[in-house]
Design an enzyme around this catalytic site. Structure first.
Site, PDB file in Angstrom:
ATOM      1  N   ASP A 100      -8.788  -5.655   2.619  1.00  0.00           N
ATOM      2  CA  ASP A 100      -7.528  -6.255   2.182  1.00  0.00           C
ATOM      3  C   ASP A 100      -7.399  -7.721   2.593  1.00  0.00           C
ATOM      4  O   ASP A 100      -6.512  -8.418   2.116  1.00  0.00           O
ATOM      5  CB  ASP A 100      -6.335  -5.489   2.787  1.00  0.00           C
ATOM      6  N   ASP A 109      -4.105  -3.086   5.445  1.00  0.00           N
ATOM      7  CA  ASP A 109      -4.555  -2.755   6.797  1.00  0.00           C
ATOM      8  C   ASP A 109      -6.074  -2.812   6.940  1.00  0.00           C
ATOM      9  O   ASP A 109      -6.595  -2.892   8.034  1.00  0.00           O
ATOM     10  CB  ASP A 109      -4.055  -1.368   7.217  1.00  0.00           C
ATOM     11  N   ASP A 143       0.850  -1.188   0.000  1.00  0.00           N
ATOM     12  CA  ASP A 143       0.000   0.000   0.000  1.00  0.00           C
ATOM     13  C   ASP A 143       0.886   1.238   0.000  1.00  0.00           C
ATOM     14  O   ASP A 143       2.024   1.201   0.471  1.00  0.00           O
ATOM     15  CB  ASP A 143      -0.878   0.037   1.257  1.00  0.00           C
TER      16      ASP A 143
END
Length: 951
Positions: free
Chosen positions: A662, A658, A346
């Site tokens: 996900d 997070d 990310d």
């Protein structure tokens, strides 16, 4: 109404009639009526208690945990362990009870270690969960109270404000400037505006349901009140979590390698046993005793200590990683990290700080650059001649030096609802963008607390998505009545008539406006988020038309800056042949700018957007996935597709995340990496590893640790197998040349070598520090075998050297301590144990000869451990005694060897005699031969590689 008909209770199919997918399209009155609740008083305590009993806690259903027994039994699924168990049983049946008990004890200890270490990881994760247990402020029976989020039920009235974590899926009743950070659910990094009054037409995606807030998201701005409509598994979070149960994990590379190695050893043991059995028959032996001899050899030929050593080394690696902010949940995942060739990360919070920072300012036709990172009010503001900030003046600027800059910073402070807070680190309460304005103001000498104390706010026009402006009113600001406004640059400029300069207020001409808009465009191309600031002067406190005919003051450009250590970590990855891929919900331009700044992207690399992904088939994605380093505007579902495509393209990948959204991708990846600070519980539960500092550089450190662990595993596998093959050769060749009666090593001696003498040096090799160039080699191939040609060559070299040294020692021992003539069954048993097929008269090797062979093999192993510290480099270049653990292991094993040689009670068990000084000198000279052979072999191979032409 029967309770089965209640709309908040699951029906016979487990579905909630009051479905969250349609709630945004219904009136709040309709929903409150169906939930039988009061918007001002909430549920009564009795009603809440009854509903909680029927519905259960507001918590996601955890996957059924394995019992301690199941975890213990899982440790026995490894093929090597199964071979050891079978060998132990056969050995016991054939009368070798001591061998059988020792082997099964080792297997049980190994299994216990595995369960213990994985249990430690689970406890670390549970402690993280306890730290983040959420609460909620609700109305019960007309009283406001704070309760645990787990106690919420549909119908509860929840009060929300900035900083709260939304405890359930909630339909809003009232809202005031409410914004929610929904990145954990949708991947969108910018807070979403919420509006209770809107009734939306169906269908709407989750990110567009602005009259609802969802479990596990965060309130970043404003206030609100709403009614709980769904809890636990029926929330949007719960629906995602339920989909994880269908995803199964594949075996790790090390699991595949060790299973393969176990099968190879199993076949090798069968072949050797068959040959020894056949040779014995040809030499006139009896069938049953020969079968016992062959099985005993097979038991001794398996490296019994290998599973235990692998488990301990992985556990030590797990502990080292935990100290470096990486909690690994599965023991074998430690090694898998070392084989990763693609890290998918990310952007927000992992590659970047997740703290908005004002880096550029524009006021009075002058550019400024602000230093410092994050919300800490530490840094300077300097003038810069160039718009990209590449040339700055040396002297820092304070606001009082320029009235326009000062006004810009003051508006940033006053037209602002955030608060800077200092605990251990600086943080904010409120919107990240506004927090960045407070920080830069302090850097320029404007104290937010003092400015607010001197200029009390009298009113405001809150920000909304239509105006894209926020305005506040102050009655006494420099003895004037002023309105202060911030907003989108083009909109602010359209509402301005004048511009503030150091010479005073001047008309905003078309040329000036064009200049400011060009500055805005050029700053935006640097992936900065730009806001404009203006004010209006009024004759009295009547602020009608406050957002018209304003005076333009300046611009602020802000960004979520890259973590300072990430750039170096990415360079390390590239040097190690590891691709770094950015996956973000941000816009393409922002993602590319950050990627270029970090050196993540090469000019020929692809950038793919979520919209483009939607148009691709999975086969098309597999073709481009190896050349793509940036994915922008992607959804969580896209992450799963990316992971699947990487696997199809034969990559071993790690995926960070997070959010709840996900979790499927984390579970699908070879290594799922969750954030410990910002990560949701669902994400942590799905991951293999949790970063307690949310830092990309920690992933790289973990990958390096994984490589070191795998390298060390190779070292001690090479070390142990060389010994085992050497033992087999010694027994086999001696039997061929001298006959079955002259077997130099007894099974109990071989077990002592495999379980005790070799295990301590092998463990020490598992503690070897990584070689300096370990992150300068490409990752090993996904199908790479631990027992490859390089290791086979080394094993052949070392096992032949062991054969020569031990056979020579045995022959010298026979010369120093002549063979023994036997003619009685008692003597045969004393010298040969169960080998009762020997003739009743003849010669057997003396205990002295066997002691020579046994001790030479032990000492050769201890010396050879030093050469095994590297597969490529000489032990002298590493520093002969630089591994202090190996030095201690050497001393411990040598001490145990002395006990075997000199303790009278132990001598009969191990068929040894006491040795004198000359014996030791002969043995030590022969013992150094395998060490010398190993060093020469590495030298010749290095030279061969250096001479090999480049491809």
């Amino acid at each position: 109404m029967d309770h089965q008909q209640k709309p908040w209770l699951p029906d016979e199919n487990g579905e909630i009639p009051l479905d969250g997918d349609a709630l945004y399209s219904r009136t709040i009155e309709d929903i409150l009526n169906q939930l039988e609740t009061d918007s001002s008083k909430g549920l009564t305590a009795d009603e809440a208690e009854q509903r909680l009993k029927k519905l259960g806690a507001n918590a996601l259903t955890e996957e059924k945990k394995e019992s301690l027994l199941q975890k213990f039994l899982n440790q026995f699924k490894d093929f090597m362990v199964l071979i050891l168990i079978a060998a132990s049983l056969v050995s016991g049946l054939l009368g070798e009870l001591a061998d059988s008990i020792i082997i099964i004890a080792i297997v049980i200890i190994n299994a216990g270690l595995g369960v213990y270490q994985e249990g430690k990881a689970e406890k670390a994760i549970e402690s993280l969960q306890k730290m983040s247990a959420p609460h909620a402020r609700i109305m019960r029976g007309g009283q406001q109270m704070l309760v645990e989020a787990a106690d919420l039920i549909p119908g509860d009235i929840v009060l929300l404000e900035a900083g709260d974590i939304v405890p359930a899926d909630i339909r809003l009743i009232d809202s005031s400037n409410l914004k929610a950070e929904e990145a954990a659910l949708t991947g969108e990094s910018v807070p979403v505006e919420k509006e209770a009054a809107d009734r939306l037409a169906a269908p709407q995606g989750i990110g567009d349901r602005i009259n609802m807030v969802f479990s596990s998201t965060a309130i970043t701005y404003g206030r609100g009140k709403g009614v709980v409509v769904t809890t636990a598994d029926h929330t949007e979070v719960g629906k995602i979590a339920s989909r994880l149960k269908g995803i199964t994990r594949e075996m790790t590379p090390l699991q595949k390698n060790l299973n393969q190695l176990g099968k190879v050893l199993g076949v090798l043991v069968l072949i050797v046993s068959a040959i020894v059995f056949g040779v014995g028959l040809l030499q006139g032996g009896e069938i049953l005793p020969l079968f016992m001899t062959a099985v005993s050899l097979a038991v001794a030929a398996i490296p019994e200590g290998l599973p235990a050593v692998v488990t301990i080394v992985l556990a030590l690696g797990m502990n080292r990683m935990a100290k470096k902010n990486a909690i690994v949940k599965r023991l074998l995942a430690v090694e898998t990290l070392g084989s990763v060739d693609t890290i998918c990360s990310d952007k927000t919070g992992t590659l970047t700080q997740n703290e908005m920072t004002v880096t550029r300012l524009y006021a009075d036709r002058q550019h400024y650059i602000a230093s410092g990172i994050g919300y800490a009010p530490v840094g300077e503001i300097k003038k810069t001649e160039l718009i990209d900030g590449s040339k700055e003046e040396s002297e820092a600027v304070v606001a009082s030096d320029n009235q326009v800059l000062q006004r810009l910073l003051e508006i940033g402070v006053l037209c602002n609802d955030a608060e800077l807070v200092e605990n251990d680190l600086w943080g904010i309460l409120g919107d990240p963008t506004e927090g960045a304005m407070l920080s830069v103001a302090a850097k320029g000498g404007v104290s937010p607390s003092e400015a607010r104390a001197q200029n009390v706010r009298q009113g405001e026009l809150p920000f909304d998505s239509e105006r894209k402006l926020m305005t506040v009113f102050h009655d006494s600001f420099d003895n004037s009545f002023l309105s202060l406004t911030k907003g989108a640059p083009d909109i602010v400029l359209d509402r301005c008539r004048d511009v503030m300069t150091s010479q005073g207020v001047v008309p905003l001409t078309a040329e000036l406006k064009e200049e400011i808009l060009n500055v805005n465009i050029r700053l935006a191309r640097q992936a900065l988020r730009i806001l404009a600031f203006a004010y209006g002067e009024h004759n009295d406190s009547n602020y009608e038309d406050a957002e018209k005919d304003m005076v333009f003051v300046g611009l602020m450009g802000m960004i979520d800056p890259a973590r300072p250590e990430v750039k170096e970590a990415i360079e390390v990855c590239h040097g190690a042949g590891i691709s770094v891929v950015m996956i973000t919900g941000d816009y393409k331009e922002t993602a590319v700018a950050i990627a270029d700044d970090l050196g993540l992207r090469q000019s020929e690399d692809r950038v793919v957007t979520g919209a483009e992904l939607e148009q691709m088939s999975q086969e098309e994605l597999v073709k481009i996935v190896s050349d793509t380093t940036v994915y922008a505007r992607v959804s969580p579902e896209h992450k799963v597709r990316i992971v699947e495509a990487l696997r199809a393209a034969n990559h071993i990948s790690s995926m960070t995340g997070d959010g709840v959204n996900d979790a499927p991708a984390l579970k699908e990846a070879d290594i799922g990496v969750a954030m410990g600070i910002t990560g949701t519980e669902v994400a942590k539960g799905s991951a293999d590893m949790i970063l307690t500092d949310d830092n990309f550089a920690t992933i790289v450190q973990a990958v390096e640790e994984g490589r070191i662990i795998y390298s060390n595993i190779r070292k001690f596998v090479n070390f142990l197998l060389s010994c085992n093959v050497g033992e087999i050769l010694v027994i086999f060749i001696t039997n061929l040349l001298l006959g079955p009666a002259f077997t130099p090593l007894r099974p109990i001696q071989l077990l002592w070598l495999n379980l005790v003498t070799d295990s301590f040096p092998a463990l020490a090799l598992g503690r070897e520090k990584g070689e300096e160039d370990i992150m300068k080699h490409p990752p090993r191939a996904h199908d790479a075998k631990i027992l490859d040609l390089k290791m086979l060559g080394s094993i052949i070299n070392q096992s032949v050297a062991i054969l020569i040294a031990v056979f020579a020692a045995f022959q010298i021992g026979r010369f120093v301590y002549p063979d023994v003539m036997v003619n009685a069954q008692e003597q045969i048993t004393a010298y040969a144990g169960n080998f009762s097929f020997f003739p009743l008269a003849g010669y057997l090797p003396s205990m002295g000869a066997r002691t020579y062979a046994f001790i030479t093999l032990i000492m050769a192993e201890l010396f050879r451990a030093y050469s095994s510290r590297s597969e490529d480099y000489s032990v002298f270049s590493l520093g002969l005694f630089s591994n202090s653990t190996l030095n201690k292991a050497f001393l411990l094993s040598f001490t145990l060897t002395l006990a075997v040689v000199y303790l009278p009670l132990v001598q009969p068990l191990f068929y040894t005699i006491s040795l004198d000084l000359m014996d030791w000198l002969r043995i030590l000279a022969l013992s150094l031969f395998p060490l010398a052979s190993g060093e020469i072999y590495k030298l010749l191979r290095r030279r061969s590689v250096q001479r090999r032409p480049a491809k």
